[in-house]
Structures are given as structure tokens and as C-alpha cells.
Design an enzyme around this catalytic site. Structure first.
Site, PDB file in Angstrom:
ATOM      1  CB  SER A 103      -5.469  -0.893  -0.684  1.00 55.49           C
ATOM      2  OG  SER A 103      -3.751  -0.947  -0.529  1.00 55.49           O
ATOM      3  CG  ASP A 104      -6.119   2.414  -6.190  1.00 55.51           C
ATOM      4  OD1 ASP A 104      -5.077   2.404  -6.241  1.00 55.51           O
ATOM      5  OD2 ASP A 104      -6.138   3.249  -6.669  1.00 55.51           O
ATOM      6  CD1 TRP A 105       1.080   2.453  -4.584  1.00 53.35           C
ATOM      7  CD2 TRP A 105      -0.439   0.539  -5.096  1.00 53.35           C
ATOM      8  NE1 TRP A 105       1.559   1.405  -5.647  1.00 53.35           N
ATOM      9  CE2 TRP A 105       0.662   0.359  -5.243  1.00 53.35           C
ATOM     10  CE3 TRP A 105      -1.388   0.125  -5.138  1.00 53.35           C
ATOM     11  CZ2 TRP A 105       1.210  -1.365  -5.942  1.00 53.35           C
ATOM     12  CZ3 TRP A 105      -1.222  -0.947  -5.545  1.00 53.35           C
ATOM     13  CH2 TRP A 105      -0.420  -1.884  -5.843  1.00 53.35           C
ATOM     14  N   GLY A 106      -2.678   4.115  -1.039  1.00 48.63           N
ATOM     15  CA  GLY A 106      -2.822   4.337  -0.352  1.00 48.63           C
ATOM     16  C   GLY A 106      -4.260   4.562   0.303  1.00 48.63           C
ATOM     17  CB  ALA A 107      -7.163   3.046  -0.907  1.00 48.87           C
TER      18      ALA A 107
END
Ligand code: BGC
Length: 761
Positions: free
Chosen positions: A227-231
Site C-alpha cells: 500500500s502507499d503509506w496509509g492508503a
């Protein structure tokens, strides 16, 4: 001995598996010590290694080489150089004990306002795909992983974590996915990072169609999706949708949610196993590369300088460059003393050293006398006294060099730009200096196009030096003095004004949604289609020498789509100094059932030539070079007919054109249905065959229109009637024409449909 992933997986508890699917810290995966599963360390990307000293922190990275950002990399059009850059990045990862570098970023530059455009390659999917594949292959050749990001349609920062990109299937396939597709198929990145945004209403992290159907199944991606960071929003939905690894961690509740979902029967454990298998494979691959060997910082600094010099684009030059005899040089602008060499956000590198442009200039300027004036204050402030002082210094000099940087407030990850302008002070400075000193060179540091219409006529030369990396100061001096003959070419169009840009009325959207209303017409595809003037076209870049293109040829003038063809041309350096040319091959389809861009880049090659030297450049064009994605067939199709192969030095500087004829080998199924128009029937080979026996029953104008096959070809009042019919559903035509059929129109339609689809009638 290679670890046996299957037996490690079999020995893991559900809790251990769920934990492995979420990070242990901001930058590490979860180890399973009991089974010898190590942690994996990741770091940003994409133009340097941003390795946090402490994996729980997001600040405080160790020194690493800051290479030029992607806009500059792409402007080199040099896949071998980007491969070498990738290898250098990998060496730094090894030294800094990093397993995977979070790059490359290969999203399309839909609008020049995109805040992260400096981190992306191009407005053209072919060029971006080649760059990304080379970068990945370079890094991974040293046993270090990459993360191809941000998948997909992540083209703005406004509402970056929630905006929904409303984009049709054809546009996705032809514009927003191909760079990812090329990179995956050619280079198999170890990881792919999902986008924050939604695509047609579904988050990148929960997008089963993108992550499983397309990425993993259709393109055969073998690595893991991170995931993108926090996605990630719903961990269980994300897992079901193909999102293997959530970052950052730790997030105990997510782990519990996965365990709970398996226990409740909501989540099949085999889905967790599949994610774990993918993660274990990459974790163990990473562990095979011994870490710790130091990297050669000065060699990498030199490489950064080379990439910067190759990527800088000489936009305008009335002959003042390269500098030769100037004795008194007025150096103006803060960017001459403080290099503006990278952008803000997650890609921000702690450089090993930074070249000061002024000092580097002094080193190559021999006995020329350099003076300095600040020219503009920091940020957006305005100070007339600095302009006056600069103009006074410029007036008596032989040459003025204006070093201008776009302030960080105007361009960074996290927000989009609101205009294309330099600061008010910078524009006023250019005007003031060029009005007293015509021999002025403007040197720009920015990550994306700026508007120039207001001042471009003033300076004698303009050098686009981009966010040029830590060694860019020296690279500018190299180019100004001709130690390097510029060969950078724009990987994106420089428009005249913001209102001209393709996404202008639809960017950045709002209320949670952005409509990709311009469809496949982004970048030069749009300006070409509208025959619209631009400031500098895609592919443009000047040299200190000139090149002639002669003897263009193709391997076959008539060819089958599956065979493709090879295009060749002889390129001669007709000037007095050695130089490099980027030969660009665009394809133009004469006629197609769906609208296509007037031309599309389908191949290129960079060639180095001594003065007077000639070399043959060859470029292969495959099936995809001629195909387009048909949303009806849901596949890439070709159509019989003529294509122009345009060989040129930019999208607007085509030097040779060859016409070839393609034979389509596809046996397409019929996509006719009850709503299909008479035109659809005529254009569908199976439909036309089914209708053939009844065509004589139609009225003369309709028959004429059918024969002419296109509204444009038919003329006059009778033809008008026929054309009218072409746009109606066949069932209505049957009524309006009063056609005497053996059965009712409804039954007739069913019968024709059955025939077209090969069903028994
Ligand atoms: C960015 C990614 C980056 C990640 C880790 C995110 O905010 O979108 O590009 O790799 O942070 O820093």
C-alpha cells in the site's frame, strides 16, 4: 540453501501470517524469528535513497546521493543511463542496508499543475514505460528491489487520499496503465505500490480489477503489492482485492481484523496465504543480497552530474551558447548560490554533498570575471531593490546568467500548483535584466513547465535545468560552456498558458471526484488534435550541432500486425562538434473506427555522433505500436489500412514520413447487440456478412450510404437521408425504410444477431 517458502507458510500460525501482511514499523516488514523469516527494510525513492536512521521515524535520513528527479531523468531519453543510475541507487541501498527502494514513480503528467510531476517521467506512456523499466532493471540487477508506484491514475495531490479519478476504460488502458504495464512485463519490479486515490469510485488499495485482474493475472506480476503509506482503509477488503502488504506499521487492530475475518468465515484463509507467499518470496529474495558494502560517493556524484547534464533541455539559443569569449559575467539569482535541486515531500534526500552553481561556473569559466547579485528574495516576497541592483550589474557585463528557481511553496508533494508562473519578482527580474542586457541566459530550476510567453522573447537563451540533483550546479556549467553538448529533450509539452492545457476545466475536480474529461487526449495528443500552438513541443531540445535525417526506410511497406516492422534512418551530425540526437518515431493512423490522437510516440533511440559522422538508427514497431484499445471488444485491436511512420526530432519537427499498410490478423468476435446502429452493422465484418443478402431491400440512399461506409464520404440530399439511417439502431432502420422482410423486424433482428454471433438461427 534456498528457503522452502511452502513449508515456512505451512508452519505459520494465522496470527503470524496476518502480522506479516502489515509492517512492523514505518519502514520494515514483520519478521517471524521462530521460522527464520527476516524483516525487510524499505526506503524512498525515487531519485535517491531516503533511509531513515531509525525505522520508527519519518525524519532523519542517512546521507545518500540525490540524483536528478524523474522529469530530468526522462528528458535524457537515455535508457542505458537510467539503467546505470538504477545500479548506483542499488549500491547505495546495499550500503545503507535497504532491501527495496520505493520507486520509480511512473504516473502520467495529466496536468502540468500536478504537485508531484517532478517525481514522474512524462505525459507519454511509451516514454515513461521505457524509463521505468530501465530504472527497475538497473536497480534489480544488483539484487535490490523496487516499488513501481503509484498504481494507478494518481495524477494530482488535491484530495490526494480520497479523490476518485473518473476515467473511462479506453483512457485507462491507453494512457494511465501502459507505463505500468511495460515496466511490469519488461522488468518485473519486486513490488508495486497502490495509489491513495480511488479509481472510478474504488480505492487503489481495494481495487480488485486493477490489482488482481489486470496486474497479477493479465500482466503476470510476480511480486507483492504494497500500500502507499496509509492508503489502506479496510484491511480485509484490501486483502481480498489483492493488496498483500500494508505499510506503515505496526497496526495491531488491522492484524486482529484479518484474524477475526478468517475465524468468522468472512475471509478465506487461502487469500491470506497467497499474500504471505508473495511477501515471503520477496523477503527471502532481498535477504540473498549481502548488505553493508560502502558505495563510492564521488563516483555517484559524478554520475548524478552526467545525468543532470544529459537531462537539461536547451529550449532557446540565439547562438550565445556555448559561452566562449565572455570576460565579464554577471551571475544573478539566489539559485546560483543555493542550488534548487530536489522537491519537497517523501522523496527529499539528505545529499552527500551539493554543488554550488556559482563555484562550479567559476571552475570552468577560466579567467572570466564573475560577479554576483541575489536578484530575488527567498520565497514569494517582492523586493525592487534587488532587481535594480541586478540590472545595474548586468548592464556593463558581457553576459548575464540568470539562475531562477521555483520556490518550494509553488511545487511540492502534498499539494498541486495553482498556476504555471514563476514568482512576480522573477518575471520582473528577467524583464529588467534583459532590457539592459540582451546577452542574457535564463537557467531554470523547477520540476514541471512554467509559463514563458510573457518573457521568452527577452533572453538570448533559456536552459531548463530541472530539479537537477545534488551535482546539477556543475552540470549547468558543463552545458553553458559546451563541455557537454546538450541533448536533453522535453518529456512533456511546455504550454503557452494554463488555459490551453488539456485538463484545464477538469483539474483538480472537487467534492471527491475528478473527471478525466479529456480522455486519451493528454499532452501532445491534445495539442496536436487541436492544432494548437505551444511554447515548446514534446520532444524538443536544442544542441550545439545540427543533425540531418536521410534515407528513411521500413522493413516492409505492407505488413501483418503481428509481425510489426522495423524503421531505420541515417542520421548525420552536420555541425562542427560532437553531439547526441534523440530520434523519435511517431505513428499516425489514417483512418480508424474510433477517434485516435493524430500521432503517438512508439519508439525512440539516442545516438552519439562525432562531427560529420553518420549512423543508422533502427527502431522496431510491434503490434501495440499500431493498436488501440477498443472498449467494446475490451481488447487491443488493429484495423486494416494505412499508417504514417513519422520520424522526427520532436513531435512538431518531423523530418521524414513513410506510409505503410497494415493487415489485421485478428479474428474479432461480433459485439453487435440490439442497440447497434446500422453503421455498427456495416463496420462489423460478421454483421455485414449477415446483412448482405438483405441489403438490396434498403432504399437507394441508404444503400449508397452503406457503400460509402462513412458519413463524410457521402454527399448531397439523398446521401443525407442515407447517413441519417447509418446512425439509427438497425431495428429502427428496418421500420423507417419500410423494408419488406420475410419475417417481422423483431424476428429479423434476432436472426441477424444470431448469425453475427455464430449462434444457430
Ligand atoms: C508517498 C509515497 C512514498 C511513501 C513513503 C507516501 O506519502 O505517496 O510515494 O513512497 O509516502 O514515504
Amino acid at each position: 540453501m534456498k528457503p522452502d517458502i511452502q513449508s515456512i507458510l505451512a508452519g505459520m500460525t494465522l496470527e503470524e501470517k496476518a502480522a506479516l501482511c502489515t509492517g512492523a514499523s514505518a519502514w520494515t516488514t514483520t519478521p517471524v524469528e521462530r521460522l527464520g523469516v527476516p524483516e525487510m527494510f524499505v526506503a524512498d525513492g525515487p531519485h535517491g535513497v531516503r533511509r531513515m536512521a531509525n525505522p520508527h521515524h519519518s525524519k532523519g535520513s542517512l546521507p545518500a546521493t540525490c540524483f536528478p528527479t524523474a522529469s530530468c531523468m526522462a528528458s535524457t531519453w537515455d535508457v542505458d543511463l537510467i539503467y546505470a543510475l538504477g545500479q548506483a541507487l542499488a549500491e547505495e541501498c546495499i550500503a545503507l542496508k535497504v532491501d527495496v527502494v520505493l520507486g520509480p514513480g511512473t504516473n502520467m503528467k495529466r496536468s502540468p499543475l500536478g504537485g508531484r510531476n517532478f517525481e514522474y517521467y512524462s505525459e507519454d506512456p511509451y516514454l515513461a514505460g521505457q524509463m521505468a523499466a530501465s530504472f527497475i532493471t538497473g536497480v534489480q540487477s544488483k539484487g535490490v528491489g523496487t516499488s513501481l508506484k503509484h498504481f494507478a491514475a494518481n495524477n494530482q495531490e488535491t484530495q490526494r487520499m480520497l479523490i476518485s479519478a473518473r476515467v473511462d476504460e479506453r483512457t485507462l488502458r491507453e494512457i494511465y496503465l501502459p507505463a505500468f504495464e511495460t515496466a511490469v512485463k519488461k522488468a518485473q519490479p519486486w513490488t508495486v505500490m497502490c495509489a491513495y486515490n480511488k479509481i472510478n469510485g474504488t480505492y487503489g488499495s481495494e481495487n480488485h480489477r486493477l490489482l488482481v485482474d489486470i496486474l497479477k493475472n493479465e500482466w503476470a506480476f510476480q511480486g507483492l503489492v504494497v500500500s502507499d503509506w496509509g492508503a489502506v482503509h479496510n484491511r480485509v477488503t484490501a486483502l481480498k482485492s489483492g493488496l498483500d502488504l500494508e505499510m506503515p506499521g505496526p497496526r495491531d487492530r488491522r492484524v486482529q481484523a484479518v484474524v477475526g475475518a478468517v475465524h468468522s468465515g468472512d475471509l478465506d484463509e487461502s487469500i491470506v496465504d497467497e499474500a504471505v507467499r508473495r511477501i515471503l518470496r520477496i523477503v527471502f529474495m532481498a535477504a540473498e543480497t549481502p548488505k553493508g558494502a560502502p558505495f563510492d560517493a564521488s563516483a555517484h556524484h559524478a554520475l548524478a552530474r552526467r545525468v543532470a547534464a544529459e537531462g537539461m533541455v536547451l529550449l532557446k539559443n540565439n547562438g550565445i551558447l556555448p559561452l566562449q569569449s565572455a570576460k565579464r559575467i554577471a551571475v544573478i539569482g539566489r539559485a546560483a548560490q543555493e542550488a534548487h535541486f530536489q522537491g519537497g515531500g517523501s522523496s527529499h534526500i539528505n545529499p552527500t554533498q551539493v554543488d554550488r552553481p556559482f563555484e562550479e561556473l567559476q571552475k570552468v569559466a577560466g579567467d572570466a570575471e564573475l560577479s554576483y547579485a541575489e536578484g530575488y528574495p527567498e520565497g514569494m516576497a517582492f523586493d525592487q531593490s534587488l532587481i535594480d541592483a541586478a540590472a545595474n550589474m548586468a548592464r556593463p557585463a558581457d553576459v548575464a546568467l540568470l539562475y531562477l528557481a521555483l520556490p518550494e511553496a509553488k511545487e511540492s508533494e502534498g499539494y498541486d500548483r495553482t498556476d504555471l508562473d514563476l514568482t512576480g519578482q522573477e518575471v520582473a527580474l528577467i524583464k529588467a535584466v534583459t532590457s539592459v542586457q540582451p546577452e542574457t541566459v535564463v537557467i531554470l530550476n523547477n520540476g514541471a513547465p512554467v509559463a514563458m510567453a510573457d518573457w521568452i522573447d527577452g533572453p538570448a537563451a533559456v536552459l531548463e535545468a530541472w530539479m537537477m540533483g545534488q551535482a546539477g550546479g556543475g552540470a549547468i556549467a558543463d552545458v553553458l560552456y559546451g563541455r557537454v553538448n546538450p541533448s536533453g529533450k522535453l518529456a512533456e509539452t511546455f504550454p503557452i498558458r494554463l488555459a490551453d492545457t488539456p485538463a484545464y476545466i477538469n483539474f483538480p475536480g472537487g467534492a471527491g471526484e475528478v473527471l478525466y474529461g479529456e480522455g486519451i487526449f493528454i499532452g501532445y495528443r491534445y495539442y496536436d488534435a487541436r492544432a494548437m500552438p505551444v511554447q515548446f513541443p514534446f520532444g524538443h531540445g536544442l544542441s550545439y550541432t545540427t543533425f540531418a535525417y536521410t534515407n528513411p526506410r521500413v522493413s516492409a511497406t505492407s505488413f501483418r500486425d503481428v509481425d510489426g516492422l522495423t524503421v531505420a534512418v541515417d542520421v548525420t551530425n552536420t555541425g562542427k562538434v560532437a553531439g547526441k540526437e534523440v530520434v523519435q518515431v511517431y505513428v499516425h493512423d489514417h483512418k480508424s473506427r474510433l477517434a485516435r490522437p493524430p500521432q503517438e510516440l512508439k519508439g525512440f533511440a539516442k545516438v552519439e555522433l562525432e562531427a560529420g559522422q553518420t549512423r543508422t538508427v533502427a527502431v522496431s514497431l510491434d503490434f501495440r505500436a499500431f493498436a488501440y484499445f477498443h472498449p467494446g471488444y475490451r481488447q487491443w485491436i488493429t484495423e486494416d489500412g494505412e499508417f504514417d511512420i513519422r520520424i522526427g526530432a520532436s513531435a512538431s519537427d518531423i523530418r521524414c514520413t513513410l506510409t505503410v499498410t497494415l493487415q489485421c490478423t485478428l479474428d474479432l468476435p461480433s459485439i453487435l447487440n440490439r442497440d447497434s446502429t446500422l453503421r455498427d452493422w456495416v463496420e462489423d465484418p460478421r454483421g455485414r456478412r449477415a446483412m448482405e443478402p438483405f441489403l438490396h431491400l434498403f432504399t437507394a440512399p441508404t444503400q449508397a450510404a452503406i457503400a460509402a461506409h462513412s458519413a463524410a464520404a457521402a454527399k448531397g440530399d439523398t446521401a443525407m437521408m442515407g447517413n441519417f439511417m447509418l446512425e439509427l439502431p438497425l431495428r429502427e432502420v428496418l421500420y423507417f425504410e419500410g423494408v419488406k422482410l420475410p419475417v417481422s423486424p423483431e424476428d429479423m433482428l434476432e436472426r441477424l444477431l444470431a448469425q453475427a454471433h455464430g449462434r444457430p438461427t
